[in-house]
Design a protein around this motif. Structure first.
Motif, PDB file in Angstrom:
ATOM      1  N   ASP A  46     -22.160 -17.715  59.738  1.00 24.69           N
ATOM      2  CA  ASP A  46     -22.924 -16.750  60.550  1.00 24.69           C
ATOM      3  C   ASP A  46     -22.248 -15.383  60.569  1.00 24.69           C
ATOM      4  N   LYS A  47     -20.930 -15.367  60.670  1.00 26.52           N
ATOM      5  CA  LYS A  47     -20.196 -14.104  60.668  1.00 26.52           C
ATOM      6  C   LYS A  47     -20.279 -13.425  59.307  1.00 26.52           C
ATOM      7  N   VAL A  48     -20.227 -14.224  58.242  1.00 27.09           N
ATOM      8  CA  VAL A  48     -20.356 -13.672  56.889  1.00 27.09           C
ATOM      9  C   VAL A  48     -21.726 -13.019  56.727  1.00 27.09           C
ATOM     10  N   LEU A  49     -22.778 -13.697  57.159  1.00 32.30           N
ATOM     11  CA  LEU A  49     -24.131 -13.166  57.048  1.00 32.30           C
ATOM     12  C   LEU A  49     -24.297 -11.894  57.878  1.00 32.30           C
ATOM     13  N   THR A  50     -23.732 -11.863  59.064  1.00 33.37           N
ATOM     14  CA  THR A  50     -23.818 -10.673  59.915  1.00 33.37           C
ATOM     15  C   THR A  50     -23.170  -9.472  59.233  1.00 33.37           C
ATOM     16  N   GLU A  51     -22.015  -9.675  58.613  1.00 29.87           N
ATOM     17  CA  GLU A  51     -21.332  -8.575  57.927  1.00 29.87           C
ATOM     18  C   GLU A  51     -22.121  -8.095  56.708  1.00 29.87           C
ATOM     19  N   ILE A  52     -22.739  -9.004  55.983  1.00 28.97           N
ATOM     20  CA  ILE A  52     -23.515  -8.623  54.796  1.00 28.97           C
ATOM     21  C   ILE A  52     -24.786  -7.892  55.205  1.00 28.97           C
ATOM     22  N   LYS A  53     -25.405  -8.301  56.309  1.00 24.78           N
ATOM     23  CA  LYS A  53     -26.626  -7.645  56.770  1.00 24.78           C
ATOM     24  C   LYS A  53     -26.388  -6.188  57.149  1.00 24.78           C
ATOM     25  N   LYS A  54     -25.174  -5.831  57.516  1.00 30.45           N
ATOM     26  CA  LYS A  54     -24.855  -4.448  57.865  1.00 30.45           C
ATOM     27  C   LYS A  54     -24.955  -3.516  56.660  1.00 30.45           C
ATOM     28  N   GLN A  55     -24.947  -4.069  55.451  1.00 27.64           N
ATOM     29  CA  GLN A  55     -24.986  -3.258  54.237  1.00 27.64           C
ATOM     30  C   GLN A  55     -26.408  -2.939  53.778  1.00 27.64           C
ATOM     31  N   ILE A 102     -31.184 -11.954  51.264  1.00 21.38           N
ATOM     32  CA  ILE A 102     -31.617 -10.888  52.174  1.00 21.38           C
ATOM     33  C   ILE A 102     -33.020 -10.475  51.753  1.00 21.38           C
ATOM     34  N   ILE A 103     -33.908 -10.346  52.718  1.00 19.84           N
ATOM     35  CA  ILE A 103     -35.267  -9.882  52.442  1.00 19.84           C
ATOM     36  C   ILE A 103     -35.461  -8.569  53.178  1.00 19.84           C
ATOM     37  N   THR A 104     -35.715  -7.501  52.417  1.00 21.23           N
ATOM     38  CA  THR A 104     -35.980  -6.196  53.013  1.00 21.23           C
ATOM     39  C   THR A 104     -37.465  -5.890  52.876  1.00 21.23           C
ATOM     40  N   ALA A 105     -37.884  -4.760  53.381  1.00 19.16           N
ATOM     41  CA  ALA A 105     -39.292  -4.381  53.300  1.00 19.16           C
ATOM     42  C   ALA A 105     -39.728  -4.185  51.849  1.00 19.16           C
ATOM     43  N   ALA A 106     -38.815  -3.746  50.990  1.00 21.77           N
ATOM     44  CA  ALA A 106     -39.184  -3.437  49.612  1.00 21.77           C
ATOM     45  C   ALA A 106     -38.784  -4.514  48.606  1.00 21.77           C
ATOM     46  N   LYS A 107     -37.648  -5.186  48.819  1.00 26.69           N
ATOM     47  CA  LYS A 107     -37.118  -6.097  47.798  1.00 26.69           C
ATOM     48  C   LYS A 107     -36.483  -7.325  48.439  1.00 26.69           C
ATOM     49  N   GLU A 108     -36.179  -8.303  47.556  1.00 31.20           N
ATOM     50  CA  GLU A 108     -35.455  -9.496  47.966  1.00 31.20           C
ATOM     51  C   GLU A 108     -34.190  -9.605  47.122  1.00 31.20           C
ATOM     52  N   TYR A 109     -33.104 -10.067  47.745  1.00 28.01           N
ATOM     53  CA  TYR A 109     -31.826 -10.189  47.064  1.00 28.01           C
ATOM     54  C   TYR A 109     -31.215 -11.554  47.324  1.00 28.01           C
ATOM     55  N   ASP A 110     -30.570 -12.118  46.304  1.00 33.64           N
ATOM     56  CA  ASP A 110     -29.701 -13.271  46.464  1.00 33.64           C
ATOM     57  C   ASP A 110     -28.277 -12.746  46.439  1.00 33.64           C
ATOM     58  N   PHE A 111     -27.393 -13.358  47.214  1.00 31.65           N
ATOM     59  CA  PHE A 111     -26.009 -12.909  47.197  1.00 31.65           C
ATOM     60  C   PHE A 111     -25.060 -14.097  47.163  1.00 31.65           C
ATOM     61  N   ILE A 112     -23.842 -13.802  46.731  1.00 28.61           N
ATOM     62  CA  ILE A 112     -22.741 -14.752  46.745  1.00 28.61           C
ATOM     63  C   ILE A 112     -21.608 -14.065  47.499  1.00 28.61           C
ATOM     64  N   ALA A 113     -21.058 -14.753  48.512  1.00 31.65           N
ATOM     65  CA  ALA A 113     -19.972 -14.186  49.313  1.00 31.65           C
ATOM     66  C   ALA A 113     -18.787 -15.140  49.308  1.00 31.65           C
ATOM     67  N   ASP A 114     -17.599 -14.577  49.295  1.00 37.54           N
ATOM     68  CA  ASP A 114     -16.367 -15.366  49.345  1.00 37.54           C
ATOM     69  C   ASP A 114     -16.292 -16.063  50.700  1.00 37.54           C
ATOM     70  N   TYR A 146     -13.729 -17.444  52.137  1.00 35.22           N
ATOM     71  CA  TYR A 146     -12.473 -17.225  52.860  1.00 35.22           C
ATOM     72  C   TYR A 146     -12.399 -15.826  53.462  1.00 35.22           C
ATOM     73  N   SER A 147     -12.824 -14.815  52.705  1.00 31.79           N
ATOM     74  CA  SER A 147     -12.711 -13.438  53.191  1.00 31.79           C
ATOM     75  C   SER A 147     -14.031 -12.881  53.713  1.00 31.79           C
ATOM     76  N   GLY A 148     -15.160 -13.450  53.276  1.00 35.65           N
ATOM     77  CA  GLY A 148     -16.461 -12.953  53.678  1.00 35.65           C
ATOM     78  C   GLY A 148     -16.951 -11.795  52.828  1.00 35.65           C
ATOM     79  N   GLU A 149     -16.173 -11.408  51.819  1.00 34.10           N
ATOM     80  CA  GLU A 149     -16.552 -10.283  50.968  1.00 34.10           C
ATOM     81  C   GLU A 149     -17.698 -10.652  50.035  1.00 34.10           C
ATOM     82  N   LEU A 150     -18.559  -9.689  49.801  1.00 37.34           N
ATOM     83  CA  LEU A 150     -19.687  -9.850  48.895  1.00 37.34           C
ATOM     84  C   LEU A 150     -19.163  -9.854  47.460  1.00 37.34           C
ATOM     85  N   ILE A 151     -19.438 -10.906  46.711  1.00 36.94           N
ATOM     86  CA  ILE A 151     -18.968 -11.012  45.326  1.00 36.94           C
ATOM     87  C   ILE A 151     -20.024 -10.521  44.358  1.00 36.94           C
TER      88      ILE A 151
END
Length: 96
Positions: free
Chosen positions: A30-39, A69-81, A83-88
């Motif tokens: 949940d914390k990883v997703l929250t940090e990624i959503k900020k971007q 992540i689903i935005t108004a214009a596009k959809e994205y798949d992501f991979i995050a670490d 351990y660190s929560g960083e977007l890979i």
């Protein structure tokens, strides 16, 4: 004097062990997703798979979380670490 050295050494070892264990502990998805959503902006939806999986890229192996992540214009798949929560990696999903 010897007892003080043993107590000081043991204390330092315990503190070092604690910080080492924090570094190698999986982050809460949940914390990883929250940090990624900020971007992103204009988010309509987001999801993350709570099951960590092993991932290997360019000879490096780590544990990851997958999500989207689903935005108004596009959809994205992501991979995050995991351990660190960083977007890979992020991949834009094209819908036809």
């Amino acid at each position: 004097m010897k007892l003080k050295s043993i107590i000081a050494g043991t204390t330092l070892l315990l503190i070092a062990g604690y910080f080492f264990s924090l570094r190698y502990q999986l982050k809460n998805p949940d914390k990883v997703l929250t940090e990624i959503k900020k971007q992103y902006s204009d988010i309509e939806g987001a999801y993350i798979d709570y099951t960590p999986e092993n991932y290997k890229k360019l000879g490096l192996e780590t544990t990851i979380y997958r999500g989207g992540i689903i935005t108004a214009a596009k959809e994205y798949d992501f991979i995050a670490d995991a351990y660190s929560g960083e977007l890979i990696d992020t991949t834009e999903i094209t819908t036809v």
